[in-house]
Design a protein around this motif. Structure first.
Motif, PDB file in Angstrom:
ATOM      1  N   ARG A  31       0.826  -1.205   0.000  1.00 50.82           N
ATOM      2  CA  ARG A  31       0.000   0.000   0.000  1.00 50.82           C
ATOM      3  C   ARG A  31       0.863   1.258   0.000  1.00 50.82           C
ATOM      4  O   ARG A  31       0.630   2.186  -0.788  1.00 50.82           O
ATOM      5  N   LEU A  32       1.876   1.309   0.858  1.00 47.28           N
ATOM      6  CA  LEU A  32       2.766   2.469   0.909  1.00 47.28           C
ATOM      7  C   LEU A  32       3.565   2.634  -0.377  1.00 47.28           C
ATOM      8  O   LEU A  32       3.773   3.744  -0.855  1.00 47.28           O
ATOM      9  N   ALA A  33       4.029   1.526  -0.936  1.00 50.31           N
ATOM     10  CA  ALA A  33       4.800   1.589  -2.182  1.00 50.31           C
ATOM     11  C   ALA A  33       3.941   2.116  -3.325  1.00 50.31           C
ATOM     12  O   ALA A  33       4.384   2.964  -4.102  1.00 50.31           O
ATOM     13  N   LYS A  34       2.710   1.611  -3.439  1.00 51.88           N
ATOM     14  CA  LYS A  34       1.826   2.079  -4.514  1.00 51.88           C
ATOM     15  C   LYS A  34       1.529   3.566  -4.388  1.00 51.88           C
ATOM     16  O   LYS A  34       1.528   4.290  -5.378  1.00 51.88           O
ATOM     17  N   LEU A  35       1.317   4.023  -3.170  1.00 47.65           N
ATOM     18  CA  LEU A  35       1.061   5.443  -2.951  1.00 47.65           C
ATOM     19  C   LEU A  35       2.273   6.282  -3.315  1.00 47.65           C
ATOM     20  O   LEU A  35       2.154   7.293  -4.019  1.00 47.65           O
ATOM     21  N   ASP A  36       3.446   5.855  -2.894  1.00 50.65           N
ATOM     22  CA  ASP A  36       4.682   6.576  -3.196  1.00 50.65           C
ATOM     23  C   ASP A  36       4.969   6.594  -4.700  1.00 50.65           C
ATOM     24  O   ASP A  36       5.318   7.626  -5.265  1.00 50.65           O
ATOM     25  N   ILE A  37       4.784   5.457  -5.350  1.00 48.23           N
ATOM     26  CA  ILE A  37       5.069   5.351  -6.785  1.00 48.23           C
ATOM     27  C   ILE A  37       4.091   6.178  -7.603  1.00 48.23           C
ATOM     28  O   ILE A  37       4.483   6.872  -8.538  1.00 48.23           O
ATOM     29  N   SER A  38       2.807   6.129  -7.264  1.00 49.83           N
ATOM     30  CA  SER A  38       1.820   6.887  -8.025  1.00 49.83           C
ATOM     31  C   SER A  38       2.075   8.381  -7.903  1.00 49.83           C
ATOM     32  O   SER A  38       1.902   9.132  -8.868  1.00 49.83           O
ATOM     33  N   THR A  39       2.526   8.824  -6.736  1.00 51.39           N
ATOM     34  CA  THR A  39       2.860  10.232  -6.557  1.00 51.39           C
ATOM     35  C   THR A  39       4.109  10.593  -7.359  1.00 51.39           C
ATOM     36  O   THR A  39       4.150  11.616  -8.035  1.00 51.39           O
ATOM     37  N   LYS A  40       5.116   9.739  -7.286  1.00 54.14           N
ATOM     38  CA  LYS A  40       6.390   9.989  -7.970  1.00 54.14           C
ATOM     39  C   LYS A  40       6.238   9.964  -9.492  1.00 54.14           C
ATOM     40  O   LYS A  40       6.764  10.819 -10.190  1.00 54.14           O
ATOM     41  N   GLU A  41       5.513   8.972 -10.005  1.00 49.55           N
ATOM     42  CA  GLU A  41       5.367   8.800 -11.451  1.00 49.55           C
ATOM     43  C   GLU A  41       4.215   9.622 -12.038  1.00 49.55           C
ATOM     44  O   GLU A  41       4.034   9.658 -13.245  1.00 49.55           O
ATOM     45  N   ARG A  42       3.392  10.211 -11.157  1.00 54.81           N
ATOM     46  CA  ARG A  42       2.226  11.001 -11.556  1.00 54.81           C
ATOM     47  C   ARG A  42       1.248  10.187 -12.398  1.00 54.81           C
ATOM     48  O   ARG A  42       0.853  10.587 -13.497  1.00 54.81           O
ATOM     49  N   ILE A  43       0.903   9.023 -11.870  1.00 51.23           N
ATOM     50  CA  ILE A  43      -0.071   8.154 -12.512  1.00 51.23           C
ATOM     51  C   ILE A  43      -1.083   7.701 -11.465  1.00 51.23           C
ATOM     52  O   ILE A  43      -0.894   7.910 -10.273  1.00 51.23           O
ATOM     53  N   PHE A  44      -2.159   7.076 -11.919  1.00 57.98           N
ATOM     54  CA  PHE A  44      -3.166   6.568 -10.995  1.00 57.98           C
ATOM     55  C   PHE A  44      -2.615   5.378 -10.218  1.00 57.98           C
ATOM     56  O   PHE A  44      -1.861   4.569 -10.764  1.00 57.98           O
ATOM     57  N   ILE A  45      -3.024   5.273  -8.970  1.00 56.47           N
ATOM     58  CA  ILE A  45      -2.541   4.193  -8.105  1.00 56.47           C
ATOM     59  C   ILE A  45      -2.928   2.826  -8.659  1.00 56.47           C
ATOM     60  O   ILE A  45      -2.228   1.852  -8.472  1.00 56.47           O
ATOM     61  N   GLN A  46      -4.050   2.738  -9.403  1.00 54.47           N
ATOM     62  CA  GLN A  46      -4.490   1.469  -9.980  1.00 54.47           C
ATOM     63  C   GLN A  46      -3.550   0.981 -11.080  1.00 54.47           C
ATOM     64  O   GLN A  46      -3.532  -0.201 -11.404  1.00 54.47           O
ATOM     65  N   ASP A  47      -2.766   1.884 -11.663  1.00 54.99           N
ATOM     66  CA  ASP A  47      -1.864   1.521 -12.755  1.00 54.99           C
ATOM     67  C   ASP A  47      -0.503   1.016 -12.273  1.00 54.99           C
ATOM     68  O   ASP A  47       0.356   0.678 -13.083  1.00 54.99           O
ATOM     69  N   VAL A  48      -0.292   0.980 -10.969  1.00 56.86           N
ATOM     70  CA  VAL A  48       0.971   0.515 -10.394  1.00 56.86           C
ATOM     71  C   VAL A  48       0.848  -0.969 -10.074  1.00 56.86           C
ATOM     72  O   VAL A  48      -0.090  -1.393  -9.419  1.00 56.86           O
ATOM     73  N   LYS A  49       1.809  -1.749 -10.539  1.00 56.91           N
ATOM     74  CA  LYS A  49       1.837  -3.178 -10.230  1.00 56.91           C
ATOM     75  C   LYS A  49       3.140  -3.475  -9.496  1.00 56.91           C
ATOM     76  O   LYS A  49       4.233  -3.294 -10.045  1.00 56.91           O
ATOM     77  N   VAL A  50       3.016  -3.906  -8.239  1.00 63.96           N
ATOM     78  CA  VAL A  50       4.190  -4.262  -7.438  1.00 63.96           C
ATOM     79  C   VAL A  50       4.613  -5.674  -7.829  1.00 63.96           C
ATOM     80  O   VAL A  50       3.835  -6.615  -7.730  1.00 63.96           O
ATOM     81  N   LEU A  51       5.832  -5.823  -8.319  1.00 63.44           N
ATOM     82  CA  LEU A  51       6.341  -7.105  -8.758  1.00 63.44           C
ATOM     83  C   LEU A  51       6.913  -7.918  -7.601  1.00 63.44           C
ATOM     84  O   LEU A  51       6.636  -9.120  -7.464  1.00 63.44           O
ATOM     85  N   SER A  52       7.736  -7.281  -6.783  1.00 60.70           N
ATOM     86  CA  SER A  52       8.339  -7.973  -5.641  1.00 60.70           C
ATOM     87  C   SER A  52       8.912  -6.945  -4.683  1.00 60.70           C
ATOM     88  O   SER A  52       9.067  -5.766  -5.028  1.00 60.70           O
ATOM     89  N   PHE A  53       9.238  -7.399  -3.484  1.00 63.02           N
ATOM     90  CA  PHE A  53       9.937  -6.546  -2.530  1.00 63.02           C
ATOM     91  C   PHE A  53      10.814  -7.429  -1.660  1.00 63.02           C
ATOM     92  O   PHE A  53      10.548  -8.604  -1.464  1.00 63.02           O
ATOM     93  N   LYS A  54      11.914  -6.826  -1.201  1.00 59.80           N
ATOM     94  CA  LYS A  54      12.831  -7.547  -0.330  1.00 59.80           C
ATOM     95  C   LYS A  54      13.450  -6.586   0.669  1.00 59.80           C
ATOM     96  O   LYS A  54      13.554  -5.386   0.420  1.00 59.80           O
ATOM     97  N   THR A  55      13.858  -7.132   1.796  1.00 56.86           N
ATOM     98  CA  THR A  55      14.473  -6.344   2.858  1.00 56.86           C
ATOM     99  C   THR A  55      15.909  -6.007   2.472  1.00 56.86           C
ATOM    100  O   THR A  55      16.634  -6.834   1.948  1.00 56.86           O
ATOM    101  N   ILE A  56      16.284  -4.784   2.759  1.00 58.34           N
ATOM    102  CA  ILE A  56      17.662  -4.357   2.500  1.00 58.34           C
ATOM    103  C   ILE A  56      18.417  -4.363   3.809  1.00 58.34           C
ATOM    104  O   ILE A  56      17.960  -3.946   4.807  1.00 58.34           O
TER     105      ILE A  56
END
Length: 67
Positions: free
Chosen positions: A42-67
Motif C-alpha cells: 500500500r505504501l509503495a503504490k502510494l509513493d510510486i503513483s505520486t512519484k510517477e504522476r499516474i493513478f494508483i491502480q496503474d501501479v503493479k508491485v512485482l516484488s519486494f525484499k528487505t535491504i
C-alpha cells in the motif's frame, strides 16, 4: 504489555511496473515500513503513483525484499 507497542521500521526495495505512454516501465523504489506485506504494498503504490504522476491502480508491485 501495551497494545500500542511501537514497531520497528525496516527498509525495503520494491520492484514495480507501470504503463506510461503505451510502454511498460520496470523500476524500483526504496521505502521504510513495518514488516507487513499489505502495508508495504500500500505504501509503495502510494509513493510510486505520486512519484510517477499516474493513478494508483496503474501501479503493479512485482516484488519486494528487505535491504
Amino acid at each position: 504489555m501495551s497494545k500500542n507497542k511501537e514497531e520497528k521500521l525496516k527498509t525495503f526495495k520494491v520492484e514495480y511496473s507501470v504503463s506510461k505512454n503505451n510502454t511498460t516501465v520496470n523500476k524500483s523504489v526504496i521505502i521504510k515500513s513495518i514488516n507487513d506485506s499489505n502495508k508495504i504494498i500500500r505504501l509503495a503504490k502510494l509513493d510510486i503513483s505520486t512519484k510517477e504522476r499516474i493513478f494508483i491502480q496503474d501501479v503493479k508491485v512485482l516484488s519486494f525484499k528487505t535491504i
